[in-house]
Design a protein around this motif. Structure first.
Motif, PDB file in Angstrom:
ATOM      1  N   HIS A  87       0.839  -1.195   0.000  1.00  0.00           N
ATOM      2  CA  HIS A  87       0.000   0.000   0.000  1.00  0.00           C
ATOM      3  C   HIS A  87       0.877   1.250   0.000  1.00  0.00           C
ATOM      4  CE1 HIS A  87      -3.974  -1.764   0.362  1.00  0.00           C
ATOM      5  NE2 HIS A  87      -3.453  -2.649   1.182  1.00  0.00           N
ATOM      6  N   ASP A 175      -2.736   4.049  -4.901  1.00  0.00           N
ATOM      7  CA  ASP A 175      -3.565   2.972  -4.359  1.00  0.00           C
ATOM      8  C   ASP A 175      -4.979   2.977  -4.917  1.00  0.00           C
ATOM      9  OD1 ASP A 175      -1.576   1.931  -2.818  1.00  0.00           O
ATOM     10  OD2 ASP A 175      -2.821   1.722  -1.046  1.00  0.00           O
ATOM     11  N   GLU A 227      -9.645   3.572  -0.624  1.00  0.00           N
ATOM     12  CA  GLU A 227      -8.179   3.483  -0.477  1.00  0.00           C
ATOM     13  C   GLU A 227      -7.562   4.870  -0.313  1.00  0.00           C
ATOM     14  OE1 GLU A 227      -5.918   1.064  -0.253  1.00  0.00           O
ATOM     15  OE2 GLU A 227      -7.366  -0.554  -0.298  1.00  0.00           O
TER      16      GLU A 227
END
Ligand code: FES
Length: 336
Positions: A87, A175, A227
């Motif tokens: 991430h 992301d 995200e």
């Protein structure tokens, strides 16, 4: 304390090197394997060290060929965003100890951005999107003379504090689930910046901006994966700004687009049966008379059928649907 770091290294023999030139159009997925390989290093650092400390230690004392981008080391400049354990995070803000999983930390360039080398990705897609939303004020007339202030109510600027906090690190874009499959999507950072200008009372182009943002690749292409909210190191929460833009765009009359039709069809189905009728959602979103658009959705329908995911032909209401209808009536507005 000893830390093990697995670093995604640029592989010049890989696919990216064969298929794209930095600065030009990038085929996606830009840095899919084998454009990278992983190399493991061990470093001795204090317990409070951050990921960037480890990368700098590797570069200074073990492997000067490692490419890593950084400047402020204080979570201000935004240059050290990279993938850490899958991430996007700022390497200078990520404590190594917290990011150690199964005895190691994996760092790499994000798969959705083109690699220049090792941990340095090409930011061109990010800046192209940023510029596409015209991130500058188009002053309302009359513009105050240079020696006078343009006074803005405090409340109006407080509304924009979140967006102004953006440091353009691109963690949100790195992301973004939607950008990963649709390179034309403007992405969370650009859209949050768009709201910064749409929401500014000094700007004179609100309607034009909302019209542009309602087109393909704009506000309706976000899939609400959250995200961007999760990964933004500054609390900008781009998804929140995208939702505000959607409301403003609909209120301004920009409703003839697949995104608004999709929202309407979704709400309509829930209002009438208490749940989603996936069979009618796609045709209604595309536009019932849009034959070309309908045909384009056929491959998805075929894939769904093959996977046994087609919804039942007869759509039944849930028990107690009347209560759902009452909720819609009470909320009022567009879906009443
Ligand atoms: S080095 Fe500036 S934000 Fe990390």
């Amino acid at each position: 304390m000893q830390f093990t770091i697995e670093v995604g290294r640029y592989n010049p023999e890989g696919r990216y090197a064969e298929t794209a030139v930095p600065g030009e159009a990038f085929p996606a997925p830009w840095n899919a394997s084998p454009a990278r390989r992983y190399q493991t290093y061990t470093v001795e650092l204090p317990q409070h060290a951050v990921v960037l400390d480890a990368l700098i230690a590797i570069r200074e004392y073990q492997d000067p060929s490692l490419a890593v981008r950084c400047a402020c080391r204080s979570a201000i400049c935004g240059s050290c965003a990279m993938w850490i354990n899958g991430h996007a995070n700022l390497a200078c803000k990520s404590k190594l100890e917290s990011f150690t999983k199964d005895g190691k930390t994996r760092v790499e360039s994000p798969p959705s951005m083109p690699i220049i080398r090792d941990l340095v990705c090409d930011m061109k897609p990010f800046w192209d999107k940023h510029l596409a939303v015209k991130p500058w004020l188009e002053n309302k007339e009359p513009v105050p003379p240079p020696d006078e202030e343009y006074r803005v109510p405090n409340a109006a600027m407080e509304e924009l504090i979140q967006e102004v906090s953006c440091i353009s690190c691109s963690a949100c874009l790195m992301d973004c689930e939607s950008f990963a499959v649709n390179p034309d999507f403007l992405g969370p950072q650009a859209l949050a910046q768009a709201y910064r200008y749409v929401g500014d009372p000094r700007d004179d182009k609100t309607k034009e901006r909302l019209g542009e943002l309602s087109k393909a690749g704009g506000i309706w292409d976000c899939t609400h994966c959250f995200e961007c909210v999760q990964q933004c190191p500054k609390g900008v929460a781009p998804l929140e700004q995208i939702l505000k833009l959607r409301k403003l765009a609909v209120d301004a009359g920009f409703t003839n687009n697949p995104g608004t039709r999709h929202a309407d069809a979704f709400a309509d189905s829930v209002k009438h049966s208490g749940r989603l009728n996936e069979l009618t959602l796609m045709p209604k979103s595309t536009g019932l008379f849009n034959i070309v658009g309908q045909l384009k959705t056929l491959p998805s329908a075929i894939n769904m059928a093959r996977a046994g995911k087609l919804p039942p032909l007869i759509h039944k209401s849930i028990p107690g649907v009347e209560r759902i209808k009452k909720i819609f009536q009470r909320v009022g507005g567009r879906f009443k």
